[in-house]
Motif scaffolding. Structure first.
Motif, mmCIF file in Angstrom:
data_model
loop_
_atom_site.group_PDB
_atom_site.id
_atom_site.type_symbol
_atom_site.label_atom_id
_atom_site.label_comp_id
_atom_site.label_asym_id
_atom_site.label_seq_id
_atom_site.Cartn_x
_atom_site.Cartn_y
_atom_site.Cartn_z
ATOM 1 N N LEU A 109 12.794 65.579 -0.215
ATOM 2 C CA LEU A 109 12.687 64.130 -0.036
ATOM 3 C C LEU A 109 11.550 63.742 0.901
ATOM 4 O O LEU A 109 11.259 62.565 1.057
ATOM 5 C CB LEU A 109 14.002 63.562 0.511
ATOM 6 C CG LEU A 109 14.971 62.943 -0.485
ATOM 7 C CD1 LEU A 109 16.234 62.501 0.232
ATOM 8 C CD2 LEU A 109 14.349 61.749 -1.200
ATOM 9 N N THR A 110 10.943 64.720 1.535
ATOM 10 C CA THR A 110 9.912 64.528 2.559
ATOM 11 C C THR A 110 10.531 63.892 3.806
ATOM 12 O O THR A 110 11.660 63.407 3.779
ATOM 13 C CB THR A 110 8.722 63.681 2.091
ATOM 14 O OG1 THR A 110 9.031 62.299 2.188
ATOM 15 C CG2 THR A 110 8.286 64.029 0.696
ATOM 16 N N THR A 111 9.784 63.864 4.884
ATOM 17 C CA THR A 111 10.264 63.253 6.131
ATOM 18 C C THR A 111 9.608 61.908 6.397
ATOM 19 O O THR A 111 9.991 61.209 7.339
ATOM 20 C CB THR A 111 9.989 64.191 7.322
ATOM 21 O OG1 THR A 111 8.582 64.476 7.379
ATOM 22 C CG2 THR A 111 10.764 65.496 7.176
ATOM 23 N N ASP A 112 8.646 61.536 5.585
ATOM 24 C CA ASP A 112 7.948 60.258 5.758
ATOM 25 C C ASP A 112 8.777 59.127 5.147
ATOM 26 O O ASP A 112 9.140 59.193 3.972
ATOM 27 C CB ASP A 112 6.580 60.321 5.083
ATOM 28 C CG ASP A 112 5.852 59.000 5.152
ATOM 29 O OD1 ASP A 112 5.407 58.627 6.250
ATOM 30 O OD2 ASP A 112 5.751 58.323 4.099
ATOM 31 N N PRO A 113 9.087 58.078 5.900
ATOM 32 C CA PRO A 113 9.942 57.000 5.391
ATOM 33 C C PRO A 113 9.390 56.332 4.138
ATOM 34 O O PRO A 113 10.148 56.022 3.209
ATOM 35 C CB PRO A 113 10.018 56.013 6.559
ATOM 36 C CG PRO A 113 9.756 56.844 7.769
ATOM 37 C CD PRO A 113 8.780 57.886 7.338
ATOM 38 N N TYR A 114 8.080 56.100 4.098
ATOM 39 C CA TYR A 114 7.506 55.451 2.920
ATOM 40 C C TYR A 114 7.611 56.362 1.697
ATOM 41 O O TYR A 114 8.031 55.931 0.612
ATOM 42 C CB TYR A 114 6.040 55.082 3.156
ATOM 43 C CG TYR A 114 5.407 54.505 1.909
ATOM 44 C CD1 TYR A 114 5.553 53.166 1.588
ATOM 45 C CD2 TYR A 114 4.692 55.323 1.028
ATOM 46 C CE1 TYR A 114 5.009 52.641 0.419
ATOM 47 C CE2 TYR A 114 4.147 54.809 -0.142
ATOM 48 C CZ TYR A 114 4.297 53.471 -0.437
ATOM 49 O OH TYR A 114 3.769 52.960 -1.592
ATOM 50 N N ALA A 115 7.237 57.623 1.863
ATOM 51 C CA ALA A 115 7.293 58.571 0.746
ATOM 52 C C ALA A 115 8.716 58.724 0.244
ATOM 53 O O ALA A 115 8.960 58.838 -0.967
ATOM 54 C CB ALA A 115 6.720 59.919 1.171
#
Length: 256
Positions: A109-115
Motif C-alpha cells: 500500500l506504500t507509506t505515502d498518504p497520497y499514493a
C-alpha cells in the motif's frame, strides 16, 4: 461434485499445491481458501509477497463446515482467523496484512498518504468496473451483447493502463493494484478462447503488463492447473453458474 452437477477438483494443483504443502503447520493466522477463486488469489498473493507465516486451509464451497460459517456468515472465501478473530473480503484482508505485519515487506500500500489514496481509487475501479464487466462478458450468451461487453471491457482495461506508470501500476514498485488485477489476468485465456478478447486488442502496454504480472513468483505460484478450472468456467460460459457473483449480476446487483 458441486450442488449444480459440475465436478470441482477439491485441492490446489501445480505450483499452488507446492505452496500449500509449505503452509500446513498451525500459525496465528489461518488462511481459509478456495484454490479456484480469483478473490482468494488476491489475498494469497499478498501473503506470499510479504512472506507472512500462515496456515492454509481449503474450504469446500458446497459443504462448508460450521466453524467456517461462524468465521464468515456469507460463506465466502477468502477469510482468515487472526489470533482467534475472524475477518473476510479479499482487499480488506490485503490491507489488514499491511497493518498487522508491518515488518514483513514489501509494503503493497506504500507509506505515502497520497499514493495510498491513489491506490484505493484504482482498487475501487477494478472492483466496480473491471471485474463486473469481465463477468458479464463471460456469462453473455447473445453475440451482440458479447461484442458490447468486450468493447466495454477493453476500454476499462485501457483506462487502467492509462494511469499506469510502468512496468507495474505504480512504476518499479509492485503494489496492491497489481495484486487486485493479477488473478483476472491469469484467467483471461477463458475470454481469449471463447469471447474474442486478446491482450493485443487492448493495447501493447496491456499485453506487456500482463506478461510481467503472470511471471511474478507470488502470482504464478498461487495458480493451479488450468484443466481443473474448466468445469467451473463452463458454467459461467453457459450462464448456468450459481455463485453469489453470477446471481448478483443476473439480478442487476453489485457483486458481493
Amino acid at each position: 461434485m458441486s450442488n449444480d452437477g459440475a465436478w470441482i477438483h477439491d485441492v490446489a494443483t501445480g505450483p499452488a499445491a507446492k505452496v500449500v504443502e509449505k503452509h500446513r503447520e498451525p500459525q496465528e493466522l489461518i488462511f481459509y481458501s478456495g484454490w479456484f477463486c480469483p478473490y482468494v488469489q488476491r489475498t494469497w498473493i499478498a501473503l506470499e509477497e510479504k512472506g507472512i507465516p500462515y496456515q492454509y486451509k481449503e474450504v469446500n464451497p458446497y459443504k462448508k463446515e460450521k466453524h467456517f460459517l461462524e468465521i464468515n456468515p456469507k460463506g465466502l472465501v477468502p477469510a482468515i482467523e487472526y489470533k482467534g478473530k475472524a475477518l473476510y473480503e479479499s482487499l480488506i484482508l490485503c490491507e489488514f496484512l499491511e497493518d498487522a505485519y508491518p515488518s514483513y515487506g514489501p509494503n503493497l500500500l506504500t507509506t505515502d498518504p497520497y499514493a495510498k489514496a491513489y491506490i484505493r481509487i484504482w482498487l475501487d475501479f477494478i472492483s466496480k468496473t473491471i471485474v463486473p464487466t469481465n463477468l458479464r462478458l463471460t456469462m453473455a450468451q447473445d453475440p451482440a451483447k458479447q461484442k458490447e461487453y468486450l468493447q466495454e471491457y477493453n476500454e476499462a482495461l485501457r483506462t487502467l493502463m492509462g494511469k499506469a506508470k510502468g512496468p507495474y501500476f505504480l512504476g518499479e514498485e509492485f503494489s496492491l493494484v497489481d495484486v487486485a488485477i493479477a488473478p483476472w489476468i491469469l484467467r483471461d485465456y477463458v475470454l481469449s478462447e471463447n469471447r474474442g478478447y486478446s491482450r493485443e486488442g487492448v493495447s501493447p502496454e496491456w499485453k506487456a503488463y500482463c506478461e510481467l504480472l503472470e511471471k511474478r513468483p507470488s502470482v504464478a505460484n498461487t495458480f493451479s492447473e488450468k484443466k481443473y478450472l474448466q468445469p467451473i468456467y463452463n458454467r459461467y460460459l453457459s450462464d448456468t453458474a450459481q455463485s453469489a457473483g453470477a446471481q448478483a449480476l443476473r439480478a442487476g446487483k453489485a457483486i458481493p
